[in-house]
Design a protein around this motif. Structure first.
Motif, PDB file in Angstrom:
ATOM      1  N   ARG A 146     -37.178 -12.572 -15.485  1.00  0.00           N
ATOM      2  CA  ARG A 146     -35.869 -12.561 -16.159  1.00  0.00           C
ATOM      3  C   ARG A 146     -34.759 -12.639 -15.116  1.00  0.00           C
ATOM      4  NH1 ARG A 146     -36.609  -7.286 -18.718  1.00  0.00           N
ATOM      5  NH2 ARG A 146     -38.530  -7.452 -17.566  1.00  0.00           N
ATOM      6  N   THR A 147     -35.036 -12.052 -13.953  1.00  0.00           N
ATOM      7  CA  THR A 147     -34.039 -12.029 -12.883  1.00  0.00           C
ATOM      8  C   THR A 147     -34.436 -13.051 -11.821  1.00  0.00           C
ATOM      9  OG1 THR A 147     -34.109  -9.655 -13.217  1.00  0.00           O
ATOM     10  CG2 THR A 147     -32.865 -10.427 -11.293  1.00  0.00           C
ATOM     11  N   ALA A 148     -33.484 -13.884 -11.414  1.00  0.00           N
ATOM     12  CA  ALA A 148     -33.762 -14.763 -10.287  1.00  0.00           C
ATOM     13  C   ALA A 148     -33.580 -13.959  -9.002  1.00  0.00           C
ATOM     14  CB  ALA A 148     -32.847 -15.972 -10.309  1.00  0.00           C
ATOM     15  N   LEU A 149     -32.375 -13.483  -8.788  1.00  0.00           N
ATOM     16  CA  LEU A 149     -32.047 -12.820  -7.522  1.00  0.00           C
ATOM     17  C   LEU A 149     -31.666 -11.366  -7.754  1.00  0.00           C
ATOM     18  CD1 LEU A 149     -31.416 -13.326  -4.427  1.00  0.00           C
ATOM     19  CD2 LEU A 149     -29.039 -13.627  -5.146  1.00  0.00           C
ATOM     20  N   ASP A 150     -32.295 -10.481  -7.011  1.00  0.00           N
ATOM     21  CA  ASP A 150     -31.898  -9.076  -7.049  1.00  0.00           C
ATOM     22  C   ASP A 150     -31.014  -8.820  -5.833  1.00  0.00           C
ATOM     23  OD1 ASP A 150     -31.561  -6.384  -6.966  1.00  0.00           O
ATOM     24  OD2 ASP A 150     -33.696  -5.875  -6.870  1.00  0.00           O
ATOM     25  N   ALA A 151     -29.723  -8.611  -6.086  1.00  0.00           N
ATOM     26  CA  ALA A 151     -28.771  -8.405  -4.988  1.00  0.00           C
ATOM     27  C   ALA A 151     -28.350  -6.938  -4.887  1.00  0.00           C
ATOM     28  CB  ALA A 151     -27.557  -9.299  -5.210  1.00  0.00           C
ATOM     29  N   SER A 152     -29.091  -6.058  -5.552  1.00  0.00           N
ATOM     30  CA  SER A 152     -28.646  -4.659  -5.607  1.00  0.00           C
ATOM     31  C   SER A 152     -28.678  -3.964  -4.250  1.00  0.00           C
ATOM     32  CB  SER A 152     -29.490  -3.874  -6.620  1.00  0.00           C
ATOM     33  OG  SER A 152     -30.847  -3.921  -6.216  1.00  0.00           O
ATOM     34  N   ARG A 153     -29.455  -4.531  -3.296  1.00  0.00           N
ATOM     35  CA  ARG A 153     -29.495  -3.917  -1.961  1.00  0.00           C
ATOM     36  C   ARG A 153     -28.872  -4.845  -0.905  1.00  0.00           C
ATOM     37  NH1 ARG A 153     -34.606  -2.559   0.385  1.00  0.00           N
ATOM     38  NH2 ARG A 153     -33.462  -1.066   1.648  1.00  0.00           N
ATOM     39  N   ALA A 154     -27.965  -5.701  -1.345  1.00  0.00           N
ATOM     40  CA  ALA A 154     -27.346  -6.647  -0.401  1.00  0.00           C
ATOM     41  C   ALA A 154     -26.842  -5.881   0.828  1.00  0.00           C
ATOM     42  CB  ALA A 154     -26.202  -7.377  -1.097  1.00  0.00           C
ATOM     43  N   PRO A 155     -26.993  -6.450   2.015  1.00  0.00           N
ATOM     44  CA  PRO A 155     -27.405  -7.812   2.327  1.00  0.00           C
ATOM     45  C   PRO A 155     -28.924  -8.057   2.320  1.00  0.00           C
ATOM     46  CG  PRO A 155     -26.918  -6.656   4.353  1.00  0.00           C
ATOM     47  CD  PRO A 155     -26.658  -5.684   3.248  1.00  0.00           C
ATOM     48  N   LEU A 156     -29.695  -7.137   1.752  1.00  0.00           N
ATOM     49  CA  LEU A 156     -31.117  -7.444   1.575  1.00  0.00           C
ATOM     50  C   LEU A 156     -31.287  -7.988   0.164  1.00  0.00           C
ATOM     51  CD1 LEU A 156     -32.769  -4.261   3.172  1.00  0.00           C
ATOM     52  CD2 LEU A 156     -31.943  -6.326   4.298  1.00  0.00           C
ATOM     53  N   TYR A 157     -31.960  -9.102   0.034  1.00  0.00           N
ATOM     54  CA  TYR A 157     -32.105  -9.759  -1.272  1.00  0.00           C
ATOM     55  C   TYR A 157     -33.565  -9.995  -1.599  1.00  0.00           C
ATOM     56  CZ  TYR A 157     -27.163 -10.905  -0.639  1.00  0.00           C
ATOM     57  OH  TYR A 157     -25.802 -10.832  -0.444  1.00  0.00           O
ATOM     58  N   GLY A 191     -31.426  -7.568  14.116  1.00  0.00           N
ATOM     59  CA  GLY A 191     -31.759  -8.817  14.786  1.00  0.00           C
ATOM     60  C   GLY A 191     -31.223 -10.062  14.089  1.00  0.00           C
ATOM     61  N   TYR A 192     -31.069  -9.996  12.782  1.00  0.00           N
ATOM     62  CA  TYR A 192     -30.715 -11.225  12.060  1.00  0.00           C
ATOM     63  C   TYR A 192     -29.390 -11.155  11.293  1.00  0.00           C
ATOM     64  CZ  TYR A 192     -35.689 -12.481  12.665  1.00  0.00           C
ATOM     65  OH  TYR A 192     -36.929 -12.791  13.166  1.00  0.00           O
ATOM     66  N   LEU A 193     -28.996  -9.945  10.863  1.00  0.00           N
ATOM     67  CA  LEU A 193     -27.858  -9.874   9.942  1.00  0.00           C
ATOM     68  C   LEU A 193     -26.601  -9.260  10.550  1.00  0.00           C
ATOM     69  CD1 LEU A 193     -29.732  -8.600   6.710  1.00  0.00           C
ATOM     70  CD2 LEU A 193     -29.524 -10.933   7.564  1.00  0.00           C
ATOM     71  N   SER A 194     -26.737  -8.695  11.766  1.00  0.00           N
ATOM     72  CA  SER A 194     -25.600  -7.916  12.274  1.00  0.00           C
ATOM     73  C   SER A 194     -24.561  -8.745  13.027  1.00  0.00           C
ATOM     74  CB  SER A 194     -26.088  -6.772  13.153  1.00  0.00           C
ATOM     75  OG  SER A 194     -26.670  -7.318  14.322  1.00  0.00           O
ATOM     76  N   ALA A 195     -24.980  -9.829  13.656  1.00  0.00           N
ATOM     77  CA  ALA A 195     -24.026 -10.586  14.482  1.00  0.00           C
ATOM     78  C   ALA A 195     -22.903 -11.170  13.635  1.00  0.00           C
ATOM     79  CB  ALA A 195     -24.750 -11.701  15.235  1.00  0.00           C
ATOM     80  N   PHE A 196     -23.254 -11.665  12.467  1.00  0.00           N
ATOM     81  CA  PHE A 196     -22.265 -12.301  11.590  1.00  0.00           C
ATOM     82  C   PHE A 196     -22.431 -11.742  10.180  1.00  0.00           C
ATOM     83  CE2 PHE A 196     -23.619 -15.538  14.763  1.00  0.00           C
ATOM     84  CZ  PHE A 196     -22.452 -15.581  15.509  1.00  0.00           C
ATOM     85  N   GLY A 245     -22.786 -11.053   6.482  1.00  0.00           N
ATOM     86  CA  GLY A 245     -22.828 -12.013   5.375  1.00  0.00           C
ATOM     87  C   GLY A 245     -23.646 -13.252   5.692  1.00  0.00           C
ATOM     88  N   PHE A 246     -24.149 -13.313   6.932  1.00  0.00           N
ATOM     89  CA  PHE A 246     -24.920 -14.494   7.351  1.00  0.00           C
ATOM     90  C   PHE A 246     -26.239 -14.079   7.992  1.00  0.00           C
ATOM     91  CE2 PHE A 246     -20.633 -16.044   7.225  1.00  0.00           C
ATOM     92  CZ  PHE A 246     -20.741 -17.361   6.817  1.00  0.00           C
ATOM     93  N   TYR A 247     -27.215 -14.982   7.912  1.00  0.00           N
ATOM     94  CA  TYR A 247     -28.461 -14.865   8.665  1.00  0.00           C
ATOM     95  C   TYR A 247     -28.281 -15.663   9.949  1.00  0.00           C
ATOM     96  CZ  TYR A 247     -33.116 -16.431  10.123  1.00  0.00           C
ATOM     97  OH  TYR A 247     -34.238 -16.738  10.862  1.00  0.00           O
ATOM     98  N   GLU A 248     -28.548 -15.034  11.079  1.00  0.00           N
ATOM     99  CA  GLU A 248     -28.416 -15.726  12.364  1.00  0.00           C
ATOM    100  C   GLU A 248     -29.756 -16.354  12.723  1.00  0.00           C
ATOM    101  OE1 GLU A 248     -27.825 -13.189  15.718  1.00  0.00           O
ATOM    102  OE2 GLU A 248     -26.997 -14.808  16.942  1.00  0.00           O
ATOM    103  N   THR A 249     -29.787 -17.659  12.879  1.00  0.00           N
ATOM    104  CA  THR A 249     -31.076 -18.347  13.045  1.00  0.00           C
ATOM    105  C   THR A 249     -31.673 -18.186  14.439  1.00  0.00           C
ATOM    106  OG1 THR A 249     -30.057 -20.407  13.793  1.00  0.00           O
ATOM    107  CG2 THR A 249     -30.415 -20.168  11.403  1.00  0.00           C
ATOM    108  N   GLY A 250     -30.819 -17.879  15.441  1.00  0.00           N
ATOM    109  CA  GLY A 250     -31.322 -17.823  16.816  1.00  0.00           C
ATOM    110  C   GLY A 250     -31.247 -19.185  17.486  1.00  0.00           C
ATOM    111  N   ASP A 251     -30.801 -20.184  16.751  1.00  0.00           N
ATOM    112  CA  ASP A 251     -30.605 -21.509  17.329  1.00  0.00           C
ATOM    113  C   ASP A 251     -29.107 -21.786  17.448  1.00  0.00           C
ATOM    114  OD1 ASP A 251     -33.225 -22.779  17.738  1.00  0.00           O
ATOM    115  OD2 ASP A 251     -33.450 -22.552  15.577  1.00  0.00           O
ATOM    116  N   ALA A 252     -28.769 -22.574  18.468  1.00  0.00           N
ATOM    117  CA  ALA A 252     -27.385 -23.018  18.614  1.00  0.00           C
ATOM    118  C   ALA A 252     -27.342 -24.514  18.342  1.00  0.00           C
ATOM    119  CB  ALA A 252     -26.892 -22.739  20.025  1.00  0.00           C
ATOM    120  N   GLY A 253     -26.212 -24.984  17.829  1.00  0.00           N
ATOM    121  CA  GLY A 253     -26.107 -26.412  17.562  1.00  0.00           C
ATOM    122  C   GLY A 253     -24.760 -26.759  16.997  1.00  0.00           C
TER     123      GLY A 253
END
Ligand code: COA
Ligand code: AMP
Length: 630
Positions: free
Chosen positions: A32-43, A465-470, A472-480
């Motif tokens: 019934r639910t697509a996305l559970d955002a209740s623990r954002a930024p964990l989805y 490691g992934y959510l703190s630098a930016f 609201g964003f996932y940091e991929t570890g790649d630059a480009g």
């Protein structure tokens, strides 16, 4: 519909769009639910749906009348054998192994470590775990006992499923002694091990703990599929990060099924019933997604190839496999093509084979250099598509959606973001970079289904490691950067991860190992550009005061140390002794600057460097090893 239409439809209603894709897999209870955002930024995706991975990859196809279709083709030039397994046979084997596991107490949520070579039983093992809701963690065979032990201690498996050996062109690799050593070393002990004995090397069994694969299956009561929630983990896959401790990427069931199913047509342009080949290993994410799961979920025939692009027996092997099995879409890492080209520059071996059934080549796992792309295009006579993704995402972030629309290829770019991914190029302060400017590649949260909602046992590390630098964003570890058409250009990693022959490795881990050598006072490991493997590790060590031994001797010990503790996959062969390492005045080792020196690039000497003259010594020592190449 064009790519732009599809991407816009996703942007307009992301949850609705994914719910629509979710209809193409089988649910025992549709979410019934697509996305559970209740623990954002964990989805989490599809948390209240009920489904099963093995059912979707195997049973539903048998139920629909496709039991006689080939599910897996094992093509093994290293053993000189070939074997086809139909969907019906796969179902029987999965149900039997699942039953064998269940009878010994493995159930929903329990972990099972799999340490196997490229045999179809590895896929059976993965599917059998998902069949009963157990969470598998496959460890690549090229890792040594220490790395296996770390994963056993983190995943705490109830059972281990292993092969007795792997077969490399030059030698038989005894897996079982490595497993025994890992279990002896690990604090956690599995209850039992199921061992697939191979003719090339039969393993000694530990009484009371080890069970022969065939004996386990023969006596088993077949197990039915257990329905699990959409957010129930299907697997954990450990990958390299900055430190020596691997990161356990968690892959939830529902999103994995939905997203992978979508990719088989949209990205790889295959229809059910066709033959798909990913020349990788089940120990890597490419093997998880595109040898084991996506082709089966989508009812393709998947090739399990046990060999190398060269040397098994020659540089024509890939062409033979493509012809013999009627491969339509082919996926591998650029390094494989560099290996073939080095051995057969004119692709003379291709003349013997008819590969006209092949529609396209897809490259990923490392940067695809333009030279290799052009060569592959020329010799194969089909389009070559680069696409960019990671263990963390499990499927393409940016690619060419060839089953929707064949977008113009810009050589050197993996093309455009796929639906689900809102990709941005960010400056260190989190603001967006203008077109054409280099920055950190980040993805606006939430990540799409099929990616990772957390790290196993390490939610803090995930956030940090992934959510703190930016935020609201996932940091991929790649630059480009992104160009005027929105095409992405992947330039470099922003951390200490290197990519060796398409294998992701941590230089931090190698440093930890080198530091254990009794004569080493200090060390640094960097990735240097390599004509075959893309990158290879290079170690710089400073010896403790008073140590005066021949460098060759020390180098040999360091190479052996890394091989013994990390494994041959580290491909660590280059090491030099230096007096000092270049550092900032505050004592930070300038690894990036060292890498630029080793690659022969123009080096911007950091203003904070303690003593710039050390860089000249580094450059001179690198030359003695034959780098920079070309
Ligand atoms: N089990 C045990 N050992 C393994 C192994 C496995 N599954 N896979 C690799 N190794 C060993 C190799 O034998 C080699 O050992 P060596 O140092 O004694 O020679 C070492 O690990 C390094 O392996 P690799 O980096 O693969 O080098 P290679 O020289 O054997 O082969 C290529 C080079 C390019 C042919 C090979 O890496 C390749 O085919 N890569 C492309 C495809 C691919 O698998 N990509 C992965 C992600 S998509
Ligand atoms: P892995 O998690 O092992 O799949 O490695 C992922 C990393 O490999 C990415 O973060 C990139 O650094 C690199 N990579 C994968 N595919 C590409 C590609 N097509 N182009 C450039 N780099 C890539």
């Amino acid at each position: 519909m064009s790519y732009a239409d599809v991407y816009a439809a996703w942007q307009a209603d992301p949850e609705g769009w994914w719910m629509e894709q979710a209809r193409r897999i089988h649910w025992h209870r549709f979410p019934r639910t697509a996305l559970d955002a209740s623990r954002a930024p964990l989805y989490e995706w599809f948390p209240d749906g009920l489904t099963n991975t093995c059912y979707n990859a195997v049973d539903r196809h048998v139920a629909a009348g496709h039991g006689a279709q080939a599910a897996l083709i094992h093509d093994s030039p290293v053993t000189g054998t070939k074997r086809t397994i139909t969907y019906a046979e796969l179902q029987t084997q999965c149900a039997a192994l699942a039953g064998a596991l269940a009878a010994r107490g493995v159930g929903k949520g329990d972990r099972v470590v799999i340490y196997m070579p490229m045999v179809p039983e590895a896929v059976v093992a993965m599917l059998a775990c998902t069949r009963i809701g157990a969470i598998h963690s496959v460890v690549f065979g090229g890792f040594a006992a220490d790395e296996l032990a770390k994963r056993i201690d983190d995943a705490e498996p109830k059972a281990v499923i292993a092969g007795s050996c792997g077969i490399e062109p030059s030698r038989v690799v005894a897996y079982k002694p490595l497993l025994d050593r890992a279990i002896a070393q690990a604090a956690h002990k599995p209850d039992f091990c199921i061992v697939l004995q191979r003719d090339a090397l039969r393993a000694e069994m530990t009484e009371g703990r080890d069970i022969d694969w065939h004996a386990a299956l023969d006596g088993a009561t077949p197990a039915d599929c257990v329905w699990v929630e959409g957010n129930h983990p299907a697997y954990i896959l450990y990958t390299s990060g900055t430190t020596g401790k691997p990161k356990g990427v968690v892959r939830p069931t529902g999103g994995h099924l939905v997203a992978l199913n979508w990719t088989m047509k949209a990205i790889y342009d295959t229809d059910p019933g066709e033959v798909f080949w990913a020349a990788s290993d089940v120990g890597w994410v490419v093997g998880h997604s595109y040898i084991a799961y996506a082709p089966l979920i989508h009812r393709n025939t998947s090739i399990v190839f046990e060999g190398k692009p060269v040397g098994t027996p020659d540089a024509g092997t890939y062409w033979r496999v493509i012809e013999e099995h009627g491969v339509r879409s082919f996926f591998t890492a650029p390094t494989a093509f560099r290996a073939i080209r080095r051995e057969d520059p004119e692709a003379a071996k291709l003349a013997k084979y008819d590969i006209s059934g092949l529609r396209a080549l897809y490259l990923a796992g490392e940067r695809a250099d333009p030279d290799t792309i052009q060569w592959a295009r020329k010799v194969l006579g089909v389009p070559v598509y680069d696409h960019w993704w990671q263990t963390e995402t499990g499927w393409t972030i940016a690619g060419n959606p060839t089953g929707i629309e064949k977008l113009p290829v810009k050589i050197g770019s993996p093309t455009l973001p796929m639906p689900g991914y809102d990709v941005r190029i960010l400056a260190p302060d989190g603001t967006e970079q203008p077109q054409g400017e280099l920055g950190a590649i980040a993805i606006r949260l939430p990540l799409p289904p099929g990616t990772f909602p957390t790290l196993w046992n390490a939610e803090d590390r995930y956030r940090e490691g992934y959510l703190s630098a930016f935020p609201g964003f996932y940091e991929t570890g790649d630059a480009g950067m992104m160009d005027e058409d929105g095409y992405l250009w992947i330039m470099a990693r922003t951390d200490d991860v290197i990519n060796v022959a398409g294998h992701r490795l941590s230089t931090g881990l190698m440093e930890e190992v080198l530091a254990t050598h009794p004569d080493v006072a200090e060390c640094a490991v960097i990735g240097v550009r390599d004509a075959l493997k893309g990158q290879v590790p290079m170690g710089f060590v400073c010896l403790s005061k008073g140590i005066d031994r021949p460098e060759d001797e020390i180098r040999a010990e360091l190479v052996e140390l890394v091989r013994d503790h990390i494994g041959p996959v580290a491909a660590f062969r280059l090491a030099v002794v230096v007096d000092r390492l270049p550092k900032t005045r505050s004592g930070k080792i300038l690894r990036r600057t060292m890498a630029s020196v080793a690659d022969g690039e123009a080096v911007a000497v950091p203003a904070t460097i303690d003593d710039p003259a050390i860089l000249d010594e580094i450059a001179a020592r690198v030359k003695t090893l034959g780098y920079p190449q070309g």
